[in-house]
Structures are given as structure tokens and as C-alpha cells.
Scaffold this active site. Sequence first.
Site, short mmCIF file in Angstrom:
data_model
loop_
_atom_site.label_atom_id
_atom_site.label_comp_id
_atom_site.label_asym_id
_atom_site.label_seq_id
_atom_site.Cartn_x
_atom_site.Cartn_y
_atom_site.Cartn_z
CG ASP A 21 -2.08 0.93 1.11
OD1 ASP A 21 -2.36 1.40 -0.01
OD2 ASP A 21 -2.73 1.21 2.15
CG ASN A 23 1.76 1.61 -5.21
OD1 ASN A 23 2.63 1.36 -4.37
ND2 ASN A 23 1.28 0.69 -6.03
CG ASN A 69 -7.97 -1.84 -4.93
OD1 ASN A 69 -7.00 -2.58 -4.76
ND2 ASN A 69 -8.26 -0.89 -4.05
C1 IPE Z 1 -5.46 -2.68 -0.11
O1 IPE Z 1 -5.12 -1.34 -0.24
C2 IPE Z 1 -5.38 -3.37 -1.43
C3 IPE Z 1 -4.06 -3.48 -2.01
C4 IPE Z 1 -2.95 -3.09 -1.47
C5 IPE Z 1 -3.98 -4.12 -3.29
P1 IPE Z 1 -6.22 -0.21 -0.36
O2 IPE Z 1 -5.51 1.07 -0.51
O3 IPE Z 1 -7.21 -0.57 -1.41
O4 IPE Z 1 -6.95 -0.32 1.05
P2 IPE Z 1 -7.83 0.74 1.85
O5 IPE Z 1 -8.90 1.23 0.89
O6 IPE Z 1 -6.94 1.84 2.29
O7 IPE Z 1 -8.38 -0.03 3.00
C1 IPE Z 2 -1.61 0.35 -3.34
O1 IPE Z 2 -1.42 1.70 -3.38
C2 IPE Z 2 -1.89 -0.23 -4.72
C3 IPE Z 2 -3.30 -0.59 -4.95
C4 IPE Z 2 -4.22 -0.65 -4.05
C5 IPE Z 2 -3.65 -0.96 -6.30
P1 IPE Z 2 -2.63 2.74 -3.33
O2 IPE Z 2 -3.04 3.03 -4.73
O3 IPE Z 2 -3.70 2.25 -2.46
O4 IPE Z 2 -1.93 4.00 -2.69
P2 IPE Z 2 -2.50 4.98 -1.59
O5 IPE Z 2 -2.96 4.13 -0.45
O6 IPE Z 2 -3.62 5.71 -2.22
O7 IPE Z 2 -1.36 5.85 -1.24
MG MG Z 3 -4.08 2.42 -0.48
#
Ligand code: IPE
Ligand code: IPE
Ligand code: MG
Length: 245
Positions: A21, A23, A69
Site C-alpha cells: 500500500d 503507491n 479496488n
Molecule cells: C489494499 O489497499 C489493497 C491493495 C494493497 C492491493 P487499499 O488502498 O485498497 O486499502 P484501503 O482502501 O486503504 O483499506
Molecule cells: C496500493 O497503493 C496499490 C493498490 C491498491 C492498487 P494505493 O493506490 O492504495 O496507494 P495509496 O494508499 O492511495 O497511497
Molecule cells: Mg491504499
Amino acid sequence: MMPKPTQVTATVPTHVAIIMDGNGRWAQARGLPRTAGHRQGAEAVRRTLIGAGDLGVRYLTLFGFSAENWRRPETEVSALMGLLRVYLRSEIAELHSKGARVRVIGDTARFAPDIAALIHQAEELTRDNTRINLTIALSYGGRQEITAAARTLAQEARAGRLDPGAITEALFETCLTTAGMPDPDLLIRTSGEKRISNFLLWQCAYAELFFSDTLWPDFDRHHLEEAIAEFNRRQRRFGAVAGAR
Ligand code: IPE
Ligand code: IPE
Ligand code: MG
């Protein structure tokens, strides 16, 4: 005589699972589009796989895209799909040469046919590899997985092939997408969030949880080693009393 090297008897967890998480925040902090963070995240996957293999981790399970997602803006979802396509195309041969057995868990039927085909190709090519088991959770949700297992068992029972009284944890497990894999010993989540977000709900019943403030694109082998060192300081009891016989 040569001095004896200091003995370090660290236990390497058999199965490490990671919620990758942060990115988006990594990119935002640099004034870049979120996609740039996802692209950099793919580099972290590469590093982590090599690090885990070198350390002797047998199973590495990565949460790449959750069932939830799909709720993200269309533009982000399609950018992620594009990156997944590029990653699979460019990495399959590399993963194979590193001895990784690749598996994808999740609702891959939701992916474009060419991505589903690449996934199938990766799984087939690497199926006999034994150095490390890389499982990538894509369009994956723990509740969805448990619900699907319950549905399968209910159908078997209705068809008269299964006595509901014979449903055990072990039988239930055979209906999960991780059937045959040991449960995660260590679950890492990056980015400072302290939640499971519907990842491996059944399988993480007794996983040690490690939360890191590092954003996923910055994650490297040292962070993995730090998590494993912390894992070694934990005492796992599985409900029993420590030290009792
Ligand atoms: C969890 O991260 C899913 C992945 C890392 C692929 P999210 O960014 O989707 O989770 P929440 O929404 O903060 O709980
Ligand atoms: C994790 O990073 C990757 C996916 C869930 C696909 P995020 O895209 O959730 O990054 P943040 O949490 O918004 O920083
Ligand atoms: Mg995230």
C-alpha cells in the site's frame, strides 16, 4: 584457527504476505500522477521477490488489486490494468528464470481476456518451479473467497455428495484459492495503514502482523529483513500457554 562466526539462528517465516500500500501517496508527495506510484511499485515487487528468495522465504503472497479496488476511478483502474499487462509480459520469463512458481488468486474472470491469458501462461510456464512460490492476489477479496467456498460446499451437500456434519476446517480449506499452501506466518502492510482490507481473512488467523510506515514504492530488501527480525522477536502461542508441555 579461524574464529567461529557468530551464530545467528533467525527463523525465516515460511510464508510472508504483503499488503502493498501507499503507491498513490508516494506519487502525490512528488507531484506525480498516482500511476507513477504504481509503476514504481512494480519495481518494489521485483526487489522484494529477489530479497525473499535469497532469504529463503518459500511463499510470498502479494496483494496487488483488491475486489474493492474496482471502485476506483475508471482512469486509475485502466492504468493499473495497463501496468499489469506490461508487468506480466516483461516479467514472466524473468520470474521463470528465478525459479518462481507463479499463481494468481482472485476473480480473474473480471480481467480482459489477454490479461487472463497472460496469467494462465505465467502459471503454466512456472508450475514446476520450486525456489519460491509467488502468489499474486488480483481482484481478490477474503470475504468473497470464503463465501465462494461456502457456496461450493453447500452445492455438494445439496447434491447429496457431502454430509454437512463432515465439514471440517481442513475440508473448508480445500475450497479456498490458497488450498495446499501453508498459512502466512508474517503479514506486512506498508504505508502506515493498520488494517487488513479484506486480505486473506481465513488464512491470517494466526499471522504475525507487521505495519511499516514505508510507502510501497520505497520498500526494499532491508525493510523485509527488518520485518523478519521483528517476527523473530515475537512469541507465537497459537492460543496455548508459552513454555507449557
Ligand atoms: C489494499 O489497499 C489493497 C491493495 C494493497 C492491493 P487499499 O488502498 O485498497 O486499502 P484501503 O482502501 O486503504 O483499506
Ligand atoms: C496500493 O497503493 C496499490 C493498490 C491498491 C492498487 P494505493 O493506490 O492504495 O496507494 P495509496 O494508499 O492511495 O497511497
Ligand atoms: Mg491504499
